[in-house]
Design an enzyme around this catalytic site. Structure first.
Site, PDB file in Angstrom:
ATOM      1  N   GLY A  31       4.885 -12.287   6.887  1.00 49.05           N
ATOM      2  CA  GLY A  31       4.305 -13.617   6.977  1.00 49.05           C
ATOM      3  C   GLY A  31       2.841 -13.594   7.355  1.00 49.05           C
ATOM      4  CG  ASN A  32      -0.937 -14.601   9.764  1.00 54.21           C
ATOM      5  OD1 ASN A  32      -1.811 -13.796  10.019  1.00 54.21           O
ATOM      6  ND2 ASN A  32      -1.128 -15.889   9.862  1.00 54.21           N
ATOM      7  N   GLY A  36      -4.233 -11.521  -0.151  1.00 55.34           N
ATOM      8  CA  GLY A  36      -3.673 -10.228  -0.579  1.00 55.34           C
ATOM      9  C   GLY A  36      -2.184 -10.367  -0.890  1.00 55.34           C
ATOM     10  CG  HIS A  37       0.657 -11.338   2.170  1.00 54.72           C
ATOM     11  ND1 HIS A  37      -0.069 -11.717   3.271  1.00 54.72           N
ATOM     12  CD2 HIS A  37       1.364 -10.247   2.543  1.00 54.72           C
ATOM     13  CE1 HIS A  37       0.185 -10.896   4.275  1.00 54.72           C
ATOM     14  NE2 HIS A  37       1.048  -9.985   3.863  1.00 54.72           N
ATOM     15  CG  ASP A 152      -0.051  -1.571   5.146  1.00 57.02           C
ATOM     16  OD1 ASP A 152      -0.303  -1.393   6.338  1.00 57.02           O
ATOM     17  OD2 ASP A 152      -0.196  -2.673   4.581  1.00 57.02           O
ATOM     18  CG  LEU A 186      -8.034 -10.036   2.005  1.00 61.42           C
ATOM     19  CD1 LEU A 186      -7.388 -11.144   1.183  1.00 61.42           C
ATOM     20  CD2 LEU A 186      -9.142 -10.622   2.861  1.00 61.42           C
ATOM     21  CB  SER A 188      -1.437 -10.511   9.104  1.00 61.10           C
ATOM     22  OG  SER A 188      -0.839 -10.739   7.861  1.00 61.10           O
TER      23      SER A 188
HETATM   24  O1  PAF Z   1       3.734  -4.281   5.411  1.00 55.94           O
HETATM   25  C1  PAF Z   1       4.452  -5.076   6.035  1.00 55.94           C
HETATM   26  O2  PAF Z   1       4.139  -6.270   6.139  1.00 55.94           O
HETATM   27  C2  PAF Z   1       5.735  -4.577   6.685  1.00 55.94           C
HETATM   28  O3  PAF Z   1       5.564  -3.298   7.184  1.00 55.94           O
HETATM   29  C3  PAF Z   1       6.958  -4.657   5.751  1.00 55.94           C
HETATM   30  C4  PAF Z   1       6.794  -3.771   4.533  1.00 55.94           C
HETATM   31  C5  PAF Z   1       7.145  -6.105   5.296  1.00 55.94           C
HETATM   32  C6  PAF Z   1       8.206  -4.215   6.494  1.00 55.94           C
HETATM   33  O4  PAF Z   1       8.449  -5.006   7.611  1.00 55.94           O
END
Ligand code: PAF
Length: 284
Positions: A31-32, A36-37, A152, A186, A188
């Site tokens: 969330g947040n 990027g999401h 990540d 970007l 959170s």
């Molecule tokens: O990257 C993230 O936001 C978290 O590590 C994930 C992949 C949603 C797992 O909780």
């Protein structure tokens, strides 16, 4: 957009789509949501018929003293953002729905070696928490494809390994990092930065880029480059956690003979721990 909180309702919806022969994509998030999401959702829409976004702040991937309690929970605005880009389904389970048993009794997924280095060494147990929750989310949603941000980088590698080692029938797509115009990736956690820290933050990407340029120009004394970058981060006001040049396919220390590299960095700035990376391909 439909929102479900239980695995039962999630499965009922996904089952219908699968019956109709539709390809389902999952974007796991905490969330947040930022652009990027939303970019991940758009990429998912390009490769699937239906997109599921999960929002779950996973307690298992936070260590003692980390920001689990204070991690921003912004369900209303997240939900509006997802709706505005025609996401099909938001899955927002509670902790009890994902972990009905106490953590000590929870089956865990451990991806050895790559989980213990870099972020895994500063955050012991973090990648066990990530792999376990992602495995559970895959089993809950049964997606054909799942998308993750390349910011990540190590997390993406842990997930790819888990999928390969456990023969999970899910295609994993890594999506390039979305950046602010000044280069800051970007995240959170950028919301933790004060105005002054936000102005300092792009130095992380600048130092990664300068190191990448030096490697492209022929520098291959990687320990020296790492030391210089650490010093530069400190001079820019960061408290560096690590700055490493690794082979991009297995995160092992790079040698001058390696062609595919990744430079990975994590550094604290005020309350925020920022991570970023840049890949360098020397074969061209
Ligand atoms: O990257 C993230 O936001 C978290 O590590 C994930 C992949 C949603 C797992 O909780």
């Amino acid at each position: 957009m439909n929102r479900v909180n239980s695995v039962k309702d999630l499965r009922a919806q996904v089952r219908q789509w699968r019956k109709a022969g539709e390809r389902v994509a999952l974007i796991p998030t905490m969330g947040n949501l930022h652009s990027g999401h939303l970019h991940l959702v758009e990429q998912a829409q390009a490769v699937s018929d239906r997109t599921v976004v999960s929002i779950f702040v996973n307690p298992m991937q936070f260590g003692a003293g980390e920001d689990f309690e204070s991690y921003p929970r912004t369900m209303l605005s997240d939900s509006e953002k997802l709706e505005s880009i025609a996401t099909d389904l938001l899955f927002a389970p509670s902790v009890a729905e994902v972990y009905p048993k106490p953590q000590s009794q929870q089956t865990r997924i451990e991806v050895p070696l790559i989980s213990d280095i870099l972020c895994g060494s500063s955050r012991p147990g973090h990648f066990v928490g990530v792999a376990t929750v992602v495995c559970k989310l895959f089993n809950m949603v049964l997606p054909d494809v799942a998308l993750f941000g390349e910011k990540d980088f190590q997390q993406l590698m842990v997930i790819r390994r888990m999928v390969e080692d456990l023969c999970m029938p899910v295609e994993i797509i890594g999506v390039p990092t979305v950046r602010e115009p000044d280069g800051l990736a970007l995240s959170s956690r950028n919301g933790y930065l004060s105005d002054e820290e936000r102005a300092m933050a792009p130095a992380l990407f600048r130092i990664l880029s300068e190191t990448a340029d030096a490697i492209q120009a022929g520098s291959c004394d990687f320990p020296l480059l790492e030391t210089r970058a650490n010093d530069a981060l400190q001079a820019a006001g960061f408290r560096p956690d690590y700055f490493r040049i690794r082979r991009s396919d297995d995160l092992v220390e790079a040698t001058a003979a390696d062609r595919n590299l990744v430079i990975l960095a994590a550094a604290h700035l005020g309350r925020a721990r920022l991570i970023d990376n840049l890949t360098v391909n020397l074969s061209a």
